[in-house]
Design a protein around this motif. Structure first.
Motif, PDB file in Angstrom:
ATOM      1  N   LEU A 147       0.908  -1.047  -0.079  1.00 40.39           N
ATOM      2  CA  LEU A 147       0.372  -0.101  -0.041  1.00 40.39           C
ATOM      3  C   LEU A 147       1.154   1.490  -0.304  1.00 40.39           C
ATOM      4  O   LEU A 147       0.823   2.134  -0.542  1.00 40.39           O
ATOM      5  N   SER A 148       1.998   1.441   0.818  1.00 41.40           N
ATOM      6  CA  SER A 148       3.313   2.444   0.573  1.00 41.40           C
ATOM      7  C   SER A 148       3.722   2.628  -0.562  1.00 41.40           C
ATOM      8  O   SER A 148       4.387   3.997  -1.138  1.00 41.40           O
ATOM      9  N   GLN A 149       4.086   1.302  -1.247  1.00 42.70           N
ATOM     10  CA  GLN A 149       4.541   1.720  -2.507  1.00 42.70           C
ATOM     11  C   GLN A 149       2.975   1.836  -3.486  1.00 42.70           C
ATOM     12  O   GLN A 149       3.598   2.919  -4.864  1.00 42.70           O
ATOM     13  N   ARG A 150       2.811   2.002  -3.132  1.00 38.77           N
ATOM     14  CA  ARG A 150       1.522   1.982  -4.463  1.00 38.77           C
ATOM     15  C   ARG A 150       1.401   3.485  -4.029  1.00 38.77           C
ATOM     16  O   ARG A 150       1.165   4.231  -5.118  1.00 38.77           O
ATOM     17  N   GLU A 199       0.579  10.818   4.824  1.00 40.29           N
ATOM     18  CA  GLU A 199       1.552   9.964   3.953  1.00 40.29           C
ATOM     19  C   GLU A 199       3.407   9.656   4.869  1.00 40.29           C
ATOM     20  O   GLU A 199       3.370   8.412   5.112  1.00 40.29           O
ATOM     21  N   THR A 200       3.807  10.277   6.006  1.00 43.66           N
ATOM     22  CA  THR A 200       4.468   9.734   7.374  1.00 43.66           C
ATOM     23  C   THR A 200       4.435   8.441   7.869  1.00 43.66           C
ATOM     24  O   THR A 200       4.702   7.639   7.351  1.00 43.66           O
ATOM     25  N   GLY A 201       2.731   8.350   8.273  1.00 44.52           N
ATOM     26  CA  GLY A 201       1.835   7.172   9.263  1.00 44.52           C
ATOM     27  C   GLY A 201       2.042   6.235   8.264  1.00 44.52           C
ATOM     28  O   GLY A 201       2.319   5.068   8.898  1.00 44.52           O
ATOM     29  N   TYR A 224       7.093  -0.514   9.312  1.00 39.43           N
ATOM     30  CA  TYR A 224       8.551  -1.373   9.940  1.00 39.43           C
ATOM     31  C   TYR A 224       7.225  -2.172  11.465  1.00 39.43           C
ATOM     32  O   TYR A 224       8.139  -2.525  12.267  1.00 39.43           O
ATOM     33  N   VAL A 225       6.462  -0.877  11.969  1.00 47.36           N
ATOM     34  CA  VAL A 225       5.886  -1.523  12.809  1.00 47.36           C
ATOM     35  C   VAL A 225       5.378  -2.634  13.188  1.00 47.36           C
ATOM     36  O   VAL A 225       6.185  -3.360  14.407  1.00 47.36           O
TER      37      VAL A 225
END
Length: 172
Positions: free
Chosen positions: A26-29, A123-125, A131-132
């Motif tokens: 999801l972060s990559q997308r 965005e940062t979250g 990683y969390v």
């Protein structure tokens, strides 16, 4: 009976790893979406409540000020003015009336399918969340691995304290 906690622990590790992988995807997308979209400036024109805030079993327990959305107006290339809402936020000072806001837009063949997203603090979250979950999975796996050797932590503690372990006290 002792086997069930270990099985549940392994399932929990697998679950955390899968969730971590999903959040990585999801972060990559999202980063691809933000990189390839058209950046447009909009302006906060009002505030409202999300459409789903009136439903659910916890609606009565959530104060109405906790779910606010900013309504942002922007102008398309064709000159049409469109409205988009922000994500629900709990901090009432996140946006102010008339504040300029950066939007990322992906155009579609049909103007009603156009996707516009406010580029904001979420965005940062989304970048940190995978990683969390990965760290939680690794910590749980490490903890489950130590239960295989129950004396391992005790021996490490004794060695750090300078006390000899029971194996060192045995005569040769």
């Amino acid at each position: 009976m002792k086997r069930w906690p270990k099985v549940l622990g392994v399932l929990a590790v697998l679950y955390l790893l899968v969730v971590s992988c999903l959040f990585f995807a999801l972060s990559q997308r999202q980063s691809v979406f933000l990189q390839h979209g058209q950046t447009v400036q909009g302006k906060v024109v009002g505030f409202g409540h999300p459409s789903s805030s009136g439903a659910g079993p916890f609606h009565a327990s959530i104060p109405t000020s906790a779910n606010r959305v900013a309504v942002v107006a922007y102008t398309t290339d064709g000159g049409a003015t469109r409205l988009v809402t922000s994500n629900p936020y709990s901090r009432s000072k996140a946006y102010t009336l008339g504040q300029p806001v950066t939007l990322v837009i992906h155009h579609a063949a049909d103007p009603s399918e156009e996707v516009a997203v406010i580029k904001d603090h979420n965005e940062t979250g989304l970048r940190v969340l995978p990683y969390v979950f990965l760290a939680a999975a690794l910590l749980l796996a490490w903890y489950l691995g130590l239960h295989r050797y129950p004396g391992m932590l005790r021996r490490r503690h004794q060695l750090r304290a300078g006390r000899p372990t029971p194996a060192a006290e045995l005569p040769a």
